[in-house]
Design an enzyme around this catalytic site. Structure first.
Site, PDB file in Angstrom:
ATOM      1  CE  LYS A 157      13.187  -9.800 -11.563  1.00 11.30           C
ATOM      2  NZ  LYS A 157      13.801  -9.207 -10.648  1.00 11.30           N
ATOM      3  CG  ASN A 201       1.655   0.661   4.028  1.00 11.66           C
ATOM      4  OD1 ASN A 201       1.818  -1.269   3.802  1.00 11.66           O
ATOM      5  ND2 ASN A 201       3.379   0.935   3.495  1.00 11.66           N
ATOM      6  N   GLY A 202       0.383  -1.876   6.133  1.00 12.01           N
ATOM      7  CA  GLY A 202       0.359  -2.542   7.348  1.00 12.01           C
ATOM      8  C   GLY A 202      -0.264  -3.565   7.816  1.00 12.01           C
ATOM      9  CD  GLU A 233      16.806 -12.107  -9.384  1.00 16.21           C
ATOM     10  OE1 GLU A 233      16.657 -12.504  -8.762  1.00 16.21           O
ATOM     11  OE2 GLU A 233      16.220 -11.034 -10.292  1.00 16.21           O
ATOM     12  NE  ARG A 290       4.535   1.830  -1.195  1.00 15.77           N
ATOM     13  CZ  ARG A 290       5.318   1.765  -0.389  1.00 15.77           C
ATOM     14  NH1 ARG A 290       6.785   2.112  -0.296  1.00 15.77           N
ATOM     15  NH2 ARG A 290       5.406   1.425   0.518  1.00 15.77           N
ATOM     16  CB  CYS A 329      -0.949   0.294   1.048  1.00 19.03           C
ATOM     17  SG  CYS A 329      -1.915  -1.228   1.268  1.00 19.03           S
ATOM     18  CD1 TRP A 369      -0.361  -5.373  -3.707  1.00 23.04           C
ATOM     19  CD2 TRP A 369      -0.226  -7.213  -1.782  1.00 23.04           C
ATOM     20  NE1 TRP A 369       0.394  -6.587  -3.938  1.00 23.04           N
ATOM     21  CE2 TRP A 369       0.226  -7.829  -2.595  1.00 23.04           C
ATOM     22  CE3 TRP A 369      -0.212  -6.830  -0.057  1.00 23.04           C
ATOM     23  CZ2 TRP A 369       1.110  -8.470  -2.207  1.00 23.04           C
ATOM     24  CZ3 TRP A 369      -0.256  -8.275  -0.059  1.00 23.04           C
ATOM     25  CH2 TRP A 369       0.638  -9.191  -1.109  1.00 23.04           C
ATOM     26  CD  GLU A 429       9.920 -10.044  -9.878  1.00 20.32           C
ATOM     27  OE1 GLU A 429       9.114  -9.916  -9.083  1.00 20.32           O
ATOM     28  OE2 GLU A 429      10.807 -10.241 -10.197  1.00 20.32           O
ATOM     29  CG  HIS A 456      21.309 -35.468  -8.384  1.00 21.84           C
ATOM     30  ND1 HIS A 456      21.343 -36.896  -8.403  1.00 21.84           N
ATOM     31  CD2 HIS A 456      21.803 -34.688  -8.824  1.00 21.84           C
ATOM     32  CE1 HIS A 456      23.245 -37.029  -7.996  1.00 21.84           C
ATOM     33  NE2 HIS A 456      22.942 -35.287  -8.441  1.00 21.84           N
ATOM     34  CE  LYS A 481      10.851  -1.889  -5.993  1.00 23.88           C
ATOM     35  NZ  LYS A 481      11.894  -2.595  -7.402  1.00 23.88           N
TER      36      LYS A 481
END
Ligand code: M6R
Length: 628
Positions: A510, A101-102, A506, A27, A2, A75, A513, A529, A623
């Protein structure tokens, strides 16, 4: 996560808040809203989905020239991303509206208490609980002082806004009382008709900063929200609240009420740094600016072929290092293990922050904890930092955002100097973290007087910006071609060995996402394996085959996949070769990771763009992950 913003000043606040919300879009959010006062009555406009929906609604509302407003991008944490759950939330009696926010962890207990008192809830959020808790505290205080509650005072307040000054201490007290009862991590901003010229805001473990302008003040989750108007910033700390109006601000401790003198910092970014600069997406811009980032990361850190990290000079050389981070920052940490062990001869453990903090970790004597975070606000990384500090360990913070919680709470911090990273997908931040971590390895090698190739590596690093700059246009073309060819895939393997392993993780992160294609990163040696069972013609592999001691082993791994009819994109350095369909050559250097990383970033970018995904704000992502 948020974004919050508040404004008191001489400009029309509603359009300014809307603009600010746009600059906080990166964000991540799923709904948005704002509040302002209309003839001293609270007006709240909210909307699910993108900000354009909110803009449309605001455009239909008359007289939005109020000089004070608060806004929010949400969010979802408690309740679906629908309008009724969007912020701001008003108290039942319309005495105030808040954005938040939170997370308020004990919201259910608080809600039960309020329900017993007759409060009604129209949303599923913890925020509406906090709004009513503040209003409840306020009514008690007003009743005690004026023998009237807010509802009884309302007409008087509407007709005599000049009386607002007398109510300010009561609103402040109610705000703090309620916040003391709410456990969790949050940044809250409040607007009330009782104090029409003021905004209150408080912080506990979620970013909140005050922008200082001339006859105007801003409060926001991040600098870009108010960057066009001021670069002078005050970072609020945990348990602090601010009361601001156009002409003044005052920061106090929530518990003691003591005034706190805060330092004003000047942010070196400009608006251009936080703008797309002609690129289609922030992500593309941030990938393409990596040559400059490589250069700027070195500024002030290298002198006469020696690494200077004065931030670390007062800490002893550790016997071991524990790196703790999340997501891409974790991958950067894992990458550095190879170099720290090789150049500094220090054993290194790399940990995922959310796992580390909930174990009973046994730390070594004389261990240095290194936390890595682009935002410096990631809840789990901060939690791990605090745990280690409580145990008395020195913590080095490597972060990008100036004045962030990690930077302020670590024993020492090194900034990565990458500039604002707006796209949710981290790109240039990882590259800059890799530079700083490589410098860290050389720095300890130097301090331990080991025969480590400081001069040679610095020479390689200095050459990289030019090499990458020249390579990027062709890399982008190749990424486009390959994205088109492989867009059919539903799943991908990413393989790497040695310093390529963490990059494979990574690359997979990428791709998933951004393009929502399932991807898994593996150490090349691990594939046989178990995972190789999945290989078939439409399950491609993206393999990193650097020209180092591991080359022949990686080559065998690729051939094993090919002999099972798997298709492979192989990233090779010029001068090497391999029997493969899709080779992607990157220039030869002794630090190939700094070219392979942008290549993988470009591949994911082009894939996501081709598939029509929301590149800068992938679904469900934020973000800065300020909640656990
Ligand atoms: O701000 P931080 O570096 O602490 O963030 C950690 C992760 O949330 C972040 O790297 C995330 O994985 C990115 N979306 C990756 O692109």
């Amino acid at each position: 996560m948020c974004g919050v913003i508040g404004y008191c000043g001489h400009r029309p606040a509603v359009p300014l808040v809307l603009e600010g919300l746009k600059r906080l879009e990166y964000r991540g959010y799923d709904s948005a809203g704002l509040a302002f006062l209309q003839v001293n009555k609270l007006e709240v406009i909210r909307s699910a989905g993108k900000l354009c929906n909110l803009e449309e609604k605001v455009a239909k509302t008359a007289n939005t020239f109020a000089p004070v407003s608060i806004g929010h991008t949400r969010w979802a944490t408690h309740g679906l991303p629908v309008e009724k759950n969007s912020h701001p939330h008003k108290s039942n009696n319309n005495a105030l509206a808040i954005v938040h926010n939170g997370i308020i962890e004990n919201f259910q207990e608080l809600k039960d208490e309020l329900l017993k008192k007759g409060y009604v809830f129209y949303s599923d959020t913890d925020t509406e609980v906090l709004a009513n808790l503040i209003a409840d505290e306020l009514d008690c205080l007003l009743q005690a002082k004026f023998s009237k509650n807010y509802a009884e005072l309302q007409t008087e307040i509407e007709h005599t806004p000049q009386l607002s000054a007398q109510y300010l201490p009561y609103v402040e007290e109610a705000f703090c009382n309620a916040i003391k009862k709410a456990y969790g991590a949050y940044a809250v901003v409040l607007l009330s008709p009782l104090i029409p010229r003021h905004i209150l805001a408080a912080r506990l473990s979620a970013p909140l900063l005050l922008g200082i302008g001339i006859e105007e003040h801003f409060i926001a989750s991040d600098v870009p929200a108010f960057l066009p108007y001021t670069r002078d910033v005050v970072f609020l700390d945990d348990n602090e609240f601010v009361t601001m109006s156009a002409g003044s601000y005052e920061v106090k401790n929530i518990y003691s009420g003591e005034k706190i003198a805060k330092t004003v910092h000047h942010i070196p970014w400009d608006l251009q740094g936080a703008a797309k600069d002609g690129y289609k997406h922030f992500m593309l811009k941030e990938i393409m600016e990596q040559p400059r980032v490589l250069q700027e990361c070195l500024v002030g850190r290298v002198q006469d072929d020696l690494v200077c990290l004065p931030e670390l000079d007062t800490l002893p050389v550790p016997d071991s290092i524990r790196i703790i981070a999340c997501g891409t920052s974790y991958n950067a940490g894992l990458w550095s293990q190879y170099y720290l062990e090789q150049f500094a001869e220090i054993p290194v453990t790399v940990e995922i922050a959310s796992e580390f903090r909930y174990r009973k970790p046994i730390l070594n004597k004389n261990e240095l904890i290194v936390v890595i975070s682009q935002s410096g606000e990631t809840a789990d990384t901060l939690g791990a930092l605090r745990l280690c500090r409580e145990k008395g360990y020195p913590v080095l913070g490597i972060c990008n955002v100036l004045g962030s919680s990690v930077a302020r709470e670590a024993s020492a911090s090194v900034y990565t100097q990458a500039g604002p990273e707006i796209s949710v997908a981290s790109t240039k931040a990882m590259l800059s973290q890799m530079v700083v971590l490589l410098l860290l390895a050389l720095y300890y090698g130097q301090r331990k007087k080991l025969a480590c190739p400081v001069k040679e590596i610095l020479h390689e690093l200095r050459a990289l910006p030019d090499i990458l700059e020249r390579a990027l246009p062709a890399m982008r073309e190749r990424a486009k071609e390959l994205a088109l060819q492989y867009a059919f895939a539903k799943s991908f393997f990413y393989l790497g060995r040695g310093t390529g392993y963490s990059l494979a993780l990574e690359g997979a992160l990428k791709l998933k996402e951004l393009s929502y294609i399932h991807a898994e990163g593996y150490a090349t040696g691990e594939i046989k394996h178990g995972p190789i069972a999945l290989i078939e013609p439409d399950f491609p592999t993206f393999a990193l085959a650097f020209d180092d001691d591991n080359f022949s082993k990686v080559r065998s791994g690729i051939l094993e996949i090919k002999s099972r009819q798997g298709r492979v994109i192989s990233v090779l350095q010029e001068g090497t070769s391999l029997e493969n369909d899709d080779i992607w050559y990157i220039p030869k250097t002794n630090l190939p990771e700094f070219l392979a990383l942008p290549a993988m970033q470009l591949f994911s970018y082009e894939m996501a763009d081709y598939l029509g995904k929301d590149v800068d704000q992938p679904r469900n992502l934020a973000k800065s992950v300020t909640v656990e």
